[in-house]
Write a protein that holds these residues in place. Structure first.
Motif: not given
Length: 230
Positions: A16-18, A44-45, A52-54, A159-160
């Motif tokens: 979970q890194r950018l 606002y995501l 991938g919001k979290t 999006a997915l």
């Protein structure tokens, strides 16, 4: 106070890194700039579960902490009904990441707590990153002023991932663990397990441990044994 504050002992995993987020480079750049205080926009995501919001919120917290900025991550579904207490005094954070806004929609006390926190954080000079499945107007909020505040944020759609994107992420995350996944092994996994990235990443962690313990590569026979045993 510097560093990140992740309630419930939640910690950002190595994936979970950018720089580990696949696709959407403009979204990643905006989140990174916000995490580092390089732009004043509140973000606002918006996207479905599994988009991938979290990942982005936790990665933003980790990035902010790396630069010495205090970051706060709050999973709102876990705070529903007690949000006022969770947000008390937290406006001193340089970055506040609030995940799962839909969980507090329709809860008057939670909505009011979030509205007042929003105002306190802005007055203190902090930056907020919100995440939800729907647009502010579609959340079903009972507090119009809160919907207005959220609507003023810069909205970033997610999006997915398609099939090729999932394969690329899975391959990259396997490589980060020192695991080799050939195309046949990838096909086998993607046909037989949950296809969301969180489930796939958890499975990679389990396969990594099993592969190390057995000193075996991720061949289809080995994967078959592990999936039957899991």
């Amino acid at each position: 106070m510097t560093g990140s504050q992740l309630p419930l002992d939640l910690r950002a995993a190595s994936d979970q890194r950018l720089d580990a987020f696949h696709d959407a480079p403009a979204v990643v750049a905006a989140v990174q700039a916000a995490a580092r205080g390089e732009r004043p926009d509140w973000l606002y995501l918006q996207g479905p579960a599994g988009a991938g919001k979290t990942h982005l919120l936790l990665a933003a917290c980790a990035d902010a902490a790396h630069t010495g900025r205090r970051a706060l991550y709050l999973p709102l579904p876990a705070m529903a009904g007690q949000l006022a207490g969770a947000l008390a005094g937290q406006e001193s954070a340089a970055l506040a990441c609030l995940d799962g806004l839909e969980a507090v929609a329709g809860r008057r006390e939670d909505e009011e707590a979030l509205f007042h926190f929003h105002n306190r954080l802005r007055a203190a000079g902090g930056i907020a990153l919100y995440a939800a499945r729907s647009a502010p107007a579609a959340l079903g909020l009972g507090l119009p002023d809160l919907a207005t505040r959220l609507g003023q944020c810069t909205r970033l759609p997610l999006a997915l991932l398609d099939e090729a994107g999932r394969r690329a992420v899975l391959r990259a995350r396997a490589a980060r663990r020192g695991l080799e996944l050939d195309e046949a092994a990838l096909d086998y996994l993607l046909r037989r397990v949950d296809r969301d990235l969180a489930s796939l990443t958890a499975l990679l962690d389990r396969l990594d441990r099993a592969s190390l313990a057995a000193q075996r590569r991720l061949t289809i026979p080995f994967l078959r044994e592990q999936l039957r045993g899991g």
